[in-house]
Design a protein around this motif. Structure first.
Motif, short mmCIF file in Angstrom:
data_model
loop_
_atom_site.label_atom_id
_atom_site.label_comp_id
_atom_site.label_asym_id
_atom_site.label_seq_id
_atom_site.Cartn_x
_atom_site.Cartn_y
_atom_site.Cartn_z
N PRO A 250 0.83 -1.20 0.00
CA PRO A 250 0.00 0.00 0.00
C PRO A 250 0.87 1.26 0.00
O PRO A 250 2.01 1.23 0.46
N TYR A 251 0.31 2.35 -0.52
CA TYR A 251 1.01 3.63 -0.50
C TYR A 251 0.00 4.75 -0.35
O TYR A 251 -1.17 4.59 -0.67
N LEU A 252 0.45 5.88 0.17
CA LEU A 252 -0.32 7.11 0.26
C LEU A 252 0.49 8.20 -0.43
O LEU A 252 1.70 8.27 -0.27
N ARG A 253 -0.18 9.06 -1.20
CA ARG A 253 0.52 10.14 -1.90
C ARG A 253 -0.27 11.43 -1.67
O ARG A 253 -1.47 11.48 -1.89
N TRP A 254 0.43 12.47 -1.20
CA TRP A 254 -0.22 13.76 -0.98
C TRP A 254 0.72 14.89 -1.31
O TRP A 254 1.88 14.69 -1.63
N SER A 255 0.19 16.11 -1.24
CA SER A 255 0.95 17.29 -1.62
C SER A 255 2.14 17.49 -0.70
O SER A 255 2.11 17.14 0.47
N MET A 256 3.19 18.07 -1.27
CA MET A 256 4.38 18.40 -0.48
C MET A 256 4.10 19.67 0.31
O MET A 256 3.49 20.60 -0.19
N SER A 257 4.57 19.69 1.52
CA SER A 257 4.48 20.88 2.36
C SER A 257 5.81 21.62 2.27
O SER A 257 6.86 20.99 2.17
N PRO A 258 5.77 22.94 2.33
CA PRO A 258 7.04 23.68 2.32
C PRO A 258 7.86 23.31 3.54
O PRO A 258 7.34 23.07 4.62
N ALA A 259 9.17 23.22 3.34
CA ALA A 259 10.06 22.87 4.45
C ALA A 259 10.15 24.04 5.43
O ALA A 259 10.13 25.19 5.05
N ASN A 260 10.23 23.69 6.69
CA ASN A 260 10.41 24.71 7.73
C ASN A 260 11.90 24.97 7.90
O ASN A 260 12.69 24.04 7.94
N PRO A 261 12.29 26.26 8.04
CA PRO A 261 13.72 26.57 8.24
C PRO A 261 14.21 26.09 9.58
O PRO A 261 13.53 25.86 10.49
#
Length: 67
Positions: free
Chosen positions: A56-67
């Motif tokens: 199984p896999y889940l795919r979702w939007s990337m979140s911006p990286a936190n500095p």
């Protein structure tokens, strides 16, 4: 019509050394929960399924990286 979409996504894949009998049902439950969430601070669900290898896999939007 394009044959592929160009977008960065986040993937969740099971750790192959720790496969469990209930893995597919656990991912399905997580998919249903994530798909129902709608909030600007929660990543958007794009896709979920079973790979050709049966994982199984889940795919979702990337979140911006936190500095």
């Amino acid at each position: 019509m394009p044959t592929s979409l160009q977008r960065e996504v986040a993937l969740k894949l099971p750790l192959c050394s720790r496969l469990r009998n209930d893995l597919a049902s656990r991912f399905a439950r997580e998919r249903d929960i994530l798909a129902a969430l709608e909030h600007p601070n929660i990543a958007r669900m794009y896709d979920a399924g079973i790979s050709a290898e049966g994982l199984p896999y889940l795919r979702w939007s990337m979140s911006p990286a936190n500095p």
